[in-house]
Enzyme design. Structure first.
Site, PDB file in Angstrom:
ATOM      1  N   ARG A 198       0.788  -1.243   0.000  1.00  0.00           N
ATOM      2  CA  ARG A 198       0.000   0.000   0.000  1.00  0.00           C
ATOM      3  C   ARG A 198       0.816   1.288   0.000  1.00  0.00           C
ATOM      4  NH1 ARG A 198      -5.044   0.448   3.862  1.00  0.00           N
ATOM      5  NH2 ARG A 198      -3.470   0.334   5.510  1.00  0.00           N
ATOM      6  N   ASP A 199       2.127   1.217   0.128  1.00  0.00           N
ATOM      7  CA  ASP A 199       2.903   2.464   0.187  1.00  0.00           C
ATOM      8  C   ASP A 199       4.254   2.295  -0.493  1.00  0.00           C
ATOM      9  OD1 ASP A 199       3.339   5.118   0.825  1.00  0.00           O
ATOM     10  OD2 ASP A 199       4.068   4.700   2.856  1.00  0.00           O
ATOM     11  N   LEU A 200       4.264   1.647  -1.655  1.00  0.00           N
ATOM     12  CA  LEU A 200       5.511   1.453  -2.387  1.00  0.00           C
ATOM     13  C   LEU A 200       5.896   2.752  -3.088  1.00  0.00           C
ATOM     14  CD1 LEU A 200       7.624  -0.722  -3.180  1.00  0.00           C
ATOM     15  CD2 LEU A 200       6.316  -1.025  -5.302  1.00  0.00           C
TER      16      LEU A 200
END
Length: 245
Positions: free
Chosen positions: A69-71
């Site tokens: 979710r936060d690459l």
């Protein structure tokens, strides 16, 4: 904690102290992918190898049912030996276990269209972010341009991405790589390939002597990546890891 992969930062424990939730993670000596991109001194071969390692690490995460979710470049570490490690699992979840999986999570400039619309997420949302990160790594420019967050987010929702144009590798490989990124950055999540497919494509390209000889000599970015079939799963991911670690 159950993910043991050379391209994934190991999480040892999840705890809470005085109301603050924390993770204890592997110490990785080096810098971030953001600093590598900003320096702009990597050869095409180095960029391709880093991207393949990021894709391989992400595939291993997905194989365990986890969505990052936060690459983004700030959340990818680069060891002192030049290898990439996907890190920062503060927003990572198992979609089948999370009750808040539709929250507006992640850095705005690297969110997928469905993430911006606060829709349910799955591994394909991470693949979109992988395409964003990879495009910037390989070309030096983000696929939806630069500017105010609202402008970039609007482009993610409505505009096609810039065609990936990478110098310093064979033309046929460059075309295949551009095609791969077009799929990863598709607005429709069903059109996006698995992260393991992206990793396999880079593995195949790095094994090509023409790519290795051409991409080593230039310090500019270039295209790449013949695509295996898009239905590969965990077994293919495990096989691809050996060539990228």
């Amino acid at each position: 904690r159950k993910i043991a992969h050379p391209c994934v930062c190991r999480v040892f424990d999840l705890g809470e102290a005085e109301g603050i939730v924390f993770l204890t993670m592997e110490l990785v000596s080096g810098g971030t992918l953001r600093s590598c991109i900003d320096r702009g001194d990597l050869s095409p071969l180095e960029r391709l190898r880093l991207f393949g390692q990021i894709a391989s690490g992400l595939a291993a995460i997905h194989a365990e049912g986890i969505v990052h979710r936060d690459l983004r470049p700030e959340n990818v570490l680069v060891r002192e030996d030049g290898s990439a490690v996907v890190s920062n699992f503060g927003l990572a979840v198992d979609p089948e276990e999370s009750e808040s999986f539709m929250t507006f999570a992640g850095a705005p400039l690297y969110r997928s269209p469905e993430q911006l619309r606060c829709e349910p997420l799955d591994a394909s949302s991470d693949v979109f972010a992988l395409g964003m990160v990879g495009h910037e790594l390989l070309t030096g420019e983000p696929p939806f341009g630069r500017g105010a967050p609202a402008v970039v987010m609007s482009a993610i929702l409505r505009d096609p991405p810039a065609v990936l144009e990478m110098e310093g590798i064979p033309e046929s490989t460059a075309r295949d790589l551009a095609d791969l990124f077009t799929l990863m950055l598709a607005k429709e999540r069903d059109a996006r390939p698995l992260a393991g497919v992206a990793a396999g494509a880079i593995t195949a390209s790095l094994a090509d002597p023409m790519v290795a000889s051409t991409a080593t000599t230039s310090r500019h970015s270039g295209r790449q990546a013949p695509r295996p079939a898009i239905g590969q799963g965990r077994q293919a991911v495990r096989q691809n890891d050996r060539g990228l670690a």
